[in-house]
Design a protein around this motif. Structure first.
Motif, PDB file in Angstrom:
ATOM      1  N   GLY A  61      43.264  43.025  34.813  1.00 26.56           N
ATOM      2  CA  GLY A  61      44.644  42.981  35.269  1.00 26.56           C
ATOM      3  C   GLY A  61      45.644  43.519  34.279  1.00 26.56           C
ATOM      4  O   GLY A  61      46.829  43.176  34.326  1.00 26.56           O
ATOM      5  N   VAL A  62      45.201  44.377  33.366  1.00 24.17           N
ATOM      6  CA  VAL A  62      46.073  44.910  32.315  1.00 24.17           C
ATOM      7  C   VAL A  62      46.902  46.068  32.868  1.00 24.17           C
ATOM      8  O   VAL A  62      46.366  46.972  33.511  1.00 24.17           O
ATOM      9  N   ARG A  63      48.194  46.057  32.594  1.00 24.39           N
ATOM     10  CA  ARG A  63      49.059  47.191  32.935  1.00 24.39           C
ATOM     11  C   ARG A  63      49.130  48.097  31.715  1.00 24.39           C
ATOM     12  O   ARG A  63      49.397  47.638  30.610  1.00 24.39           O
ATOM     13  N   TYR A  64      48.918  49.363  31.891  1.00 22.78           N
ATOM     14  CA  TYR A  64      48.778  50.248  30.741  1.00 22.78           C
ATOM     15  C   TYR A  64      49.339  51.632  31.033  1.00 22.78           C
ATOM     16  O   TYR A  64      49.511  52.040  32.184  1.00 22.78           O
ATOM     17  N   GLY A  65      49.630  52.353  29.958  1.00 23.00           N
ATOM     18  CA  GLY A  65      49.990  53.753  30.053  1.00 23.00           C
ATOM     19  C   GLY A  65      48.793  54.597  29.635  1.00 23.00           C
ATOM     20  O   GLY A  65      47.865  54.092  29.006  1.00 23.00           O
ATOM     21  N   PRO A  96      47.132  40.415  38.964  1.00 26.90           N
ATOM     22  CA  PRO A  96      45.928  39.622  39.167  1.00 26.90           C
ATOM     23  C   PRO A  96      44.695  40.382  38.728  1.00 26.90           C
ATOM     24  O   PRO A  96      44.669  41.614  38.727  1.00 26.90           O
ATOM     25  N   LYS A  97      43.655  39.670  38.322  1.00 32.54           N
ATOM     26  CA  LYS A  97      42.424  40.323  37.892  1.00 32.54           C
ATOM     27  C   LYS A  97      41.924  41.261  38.983  1.00 32.54           C
ATOM     28  O   LYS A  97      41.896  40.924  40.150  1.00 32.54           O
ATOM     29  N   GLY A  98      41.486  42.437  38.562  1.00 26.76           N
ATOM     30  CA  GLY A  98      41.002  43.436  39.499  1.00 26.76           C
ATOM     31  C   GLY A  98      42.086  44.334  40.032  1.00 26.76           C
ATOM     32  O   GLY A  98      41.816  45.279  40.765  1.00 26.76           O
ATOM     33  N   GLN A  99      43.365  44.067  39.665  1.00 19.60           N
ATOM     34  CA  GLN A  99      44.462  44.881  40.169  1.00 19.60           C
ATOM     35  C   GLN A  99      45.285  45.489  39.042  1.00 19.60           C
ATOM     36  O   GLN A  99      46.444  45.836  39.216  1.00 19.60           O
ATOM     37  N   GLY A 100      44.701  45.587  37.859  1.00 14.63           N
ATOM     38  CA  GLY A 100      45.427  46.196  36.751  1.00 14.63           C
ATOM     39  C   GLY A 100      45.646  47.666  36.994  1.00 14.63           C
ATOM     40  O   GLY A 100      44.969  48.299  37.785  1.00 14.63           O
ATOM     41  N   GLY A 101      46.626  48.223  36.323  1.00 15.40           N
ATOM     42  CA  GLY A 101      46.888  49.645  36.479  1.00 15.40           C
ATOM     43  C   GLY A 101      48.020  50.080  35.584  1.00 15.40           C
ATOM     44  O   GLY A 101      48.322  49.433  34.589  1.00 15.40           O
ATOM     45  N   MET A 102      48.664  51.176  35.971  1.00 18.58           N
ATOM     46  CA  MET A 102      49.737  51.710  35.158  1.00 18.58           C
ATOM     47  C   MET A 102      50.913  50.755  35.081  1.00 18.58           C
ATOM     48  O   MET A 102      51.286  50.128  36.061  1.00 18.58           O
ATOM     49  N   ALA A 103      51.514  50.643  33.903  1.00 15.46           N
ATOM     50  CA  ALA A 103      52.671  49.780  33.718  1.00 15.46           C
ATOM     51  C   ALA A 103      53.860  50.310  34.493  1.00 15.46           C
ATOM     52  O   ALA A 103      54.015  51.512  34.672  1.00 15.46           O
ATOM     53  N   PHE A 152      41.428  38.442  25.153  1.00 13.92           N
ATOM     54  CA  PHE A 152      41.948  39.435  24.212  1.00 13.92           C
ATOM     55  C   PHE A 152      43.193  40.140  24.752  1.00 13.92           C
ATOM     56  O   PHE A 152      44.139  40.426  24.018  1.00 13.92           O
ATOM     57  N   PHE A 153      43.220  40.433  26.075  1.00 14.71           N
ATOM     58  CA  PHE A 153      44.339  41.155  26.677  1.00 14.71           C
ATOM     59  C   PHE A 153      45.343  40.218  27.351  1.00 14.71           C
ATOM     60  O   PHE A 153      46.192  40.685  28.119  1.00 14.71           O
ATOM     61  N   ALA A 154      45.260  38.916  27.078  1.00 16.79           N
ATOM     62  CA  ALA A 154      46.077  37.940  27.811  1.00 16.79           C
ATOM     63  C   ALA A 154      47.567  38.278  27.793  1.00 16.79           C
ATOM     64  O   ALA A 154      48.252  38.181  28.817  1.00 16.79           O
ATOM     65  N   GLU A 155      48.104  38.678  26.647  1.00 18.58           N
ATOM     66  CA  GLU A 155      49.548  38.929  26.571  1.00 18.58           C
ATOM     67  C   GLU A 155      49.972  40.212  27.278  1.00 18.58           C
ATOM     68  O   GLU A 155      51.168  40.455  27.468  1.00 18.58           O
ATOM     69  N   TYR A 156      48.994  41.028  27.686  1.00 14.90           N
ATOM     70  CA  TYR A 156      49.316  42.288  28.361  1.00 14.90           C
ATOM     71  C   TYR A 156      48.999  42.251  29.848  1.00 14.90           C
ATOM     72  O   TYR A 156      49.163  43.249  30.539  1.00 14.90           O
ATOM     73  N   VAL A 157      48.519  41.116  30.343  1.00 13.12           N
ATOM     74  CA  VAL A 157      48.166  41.011  31.757  1.00 13.12           C
ATOM     75  C   VAL A 157      49.439  40.866  32.575  1.00 13.12           C
ATOM     76  O   VAL A 157      50.261  40.001  32.313  1.00 13.12           O
ATOM     77  N   ALA A 158      49.594  41.740  33.581  1.00 14.84           N
ATOM     78  CA  ALA A 158      50.784  41.699  34.434  1.00 14.84           C
ATOM     79  C   ALA A 158      50.404  41.837  35.901  1.00 14.84           C
ATOM     80  O   ALA A 158      51.238  42.140  36.734  1.00 14.84           O
TER      81      ALA A 158
END
Length: 311
Positions: free
Chosen positions: A230-234, A291-298, A283-289
């Motif tokens: 569920g991490v939002r990332y660039g 639900p699990k399985g739905q992470g993507g671009m910030a 490890f990525f808790a503070e970057y999760v934005a």
């Protein structure tokens, strides 16, 4: 006639190479079972191999490798599409050929291995383009043109953030990272640029290709891990900018890709990220934005805030 040897494992690959004299010209054919052009390449190489009589020790050796089953080897040769041919001698890469153009393949092989016997016109099929996974093609068709070969295209862009697992950044989306050309830069300019890039989003992925169309197995796996958590990332497509691709190796002191940064700090490559998650699932808790399985671009707003906070 010579034959094509299938390489099932890294140990087989290394033992095969060590058993051959340095003077042997190696023809390494990278393929996948799902790519139609690879069948064309197989026919081309079988015809070519048959034109070279077996010798002891061999002067030329044809090896067939599944690019996805042997990701470490594929990564070491920068295999980003299939079919992909590498010609090597004495540990040095002499030439690479991407695609299944029979004329180009034959010219490249004969340029380094000499001409084999008479194969006439070879009776080979017309070339097909290199290909991606079928599901990647479906994603592209369903969601519009991906931002392939462009850098730092961000997600969000007004879209709902409910399910980003198949998100493909569009050309109209705002940029995650500053748009830069791949012109020659001084070391100081490049280092300053890299310092900005690694902080362009709270989590920044430097990868081969884009999240919707990864161009190597390592990048594909890491994208999947970030989505699963569920991490939002660039992201930054290093294939589209050679300055960043080479400069980041020195900047991070890490020779391969993908590379992941969190909070502007280097985390590591795929293996390091796996180890971090095994030892600390949060490890990525503070970057999760998401639900699990739905992470993507910030989202664009989050990227702007991150850039301002870390500038």
């Amino acid at each position: 006639m010579s034959i094509i040897t299938d390489i099932p494992s890294p140990s087989t690959f290394h033992s095969t190479l060590s058993s051959l004299p340095p003077s042997t010209t190696l023809i390494l054919s990278f393929h996948t079972p799902w790519a139609a052009p690879c069948a064309q390449m197989s026919l081309i190489l079988k015809t070519l191999a048959s034109s070279y009589p077996p010798q002891d020790p061999p002067t030329v050796s044809f090896l067939s490798l599944d690019a996805e089953a042997l990701p470490d080897i594929s990564e070491s040769y920068d295999v980003t599409a299939v079919p992909f041919l590498v010609i090597q001698r004495d540990g040095k890469v002499l030439e690479k050929v991407s695609g299944s153009d029979a004329a180009r393949v034959r010219e490249a092989v004969e340029r380094h291995a000499g001409k084999g016997g008479n194969t006439g016109k070879m009776g080979l099929p017309e070339a097909l383009e290199t290909t991606r996974r079928p599901e990647e093609e479906n994603n592209t068709a369903n969601e519009g043109p991906p931002a392939e070969q462009t850098n730092g295209a961000s997600g969000g862009g007004g879209r709902a953030a409910g399910n980003l697992s198949k998100y493909a950044p569009g050309a109209s989306d705002p940029a995650t990272a500053p748009e830069m050309s791949s012109t020659q830069e001084s070391k100081e300019e490049l280092e300053a640029r890299l310092k900005e890039l690694v902080k362009a989003a709270p989590v920044m992925l430097f990868m081969k290709g884009t999240p919707s169309a990864p161009q190597c197995g390592f990048s594909r796996t890491l994208v999947g891990m970030l989505r699963e958590k569920g991490v939002r990332y660039g992201f930054f497509n290093i294939l589209a900018d050679e300055d960043v691709r080479q400069g980041l190796k020195t900047f991070s002191d890490w020779p391969t890709f993908p590379q992941l940064y969190a909070g502007g700090e280097f985390v590591g490559g795929l293996d390091i990220v796996k180890e971090e998650l095994e030892s600390n699932p949060d490890f990525f808790a503070e970057y999760v934005a998401a639900p699990k399985g739905q992470g993507g671009m910030a989202a664009p707003e989050a990227q702007k805030e991150s850039a301002a906070a870390t500038a």
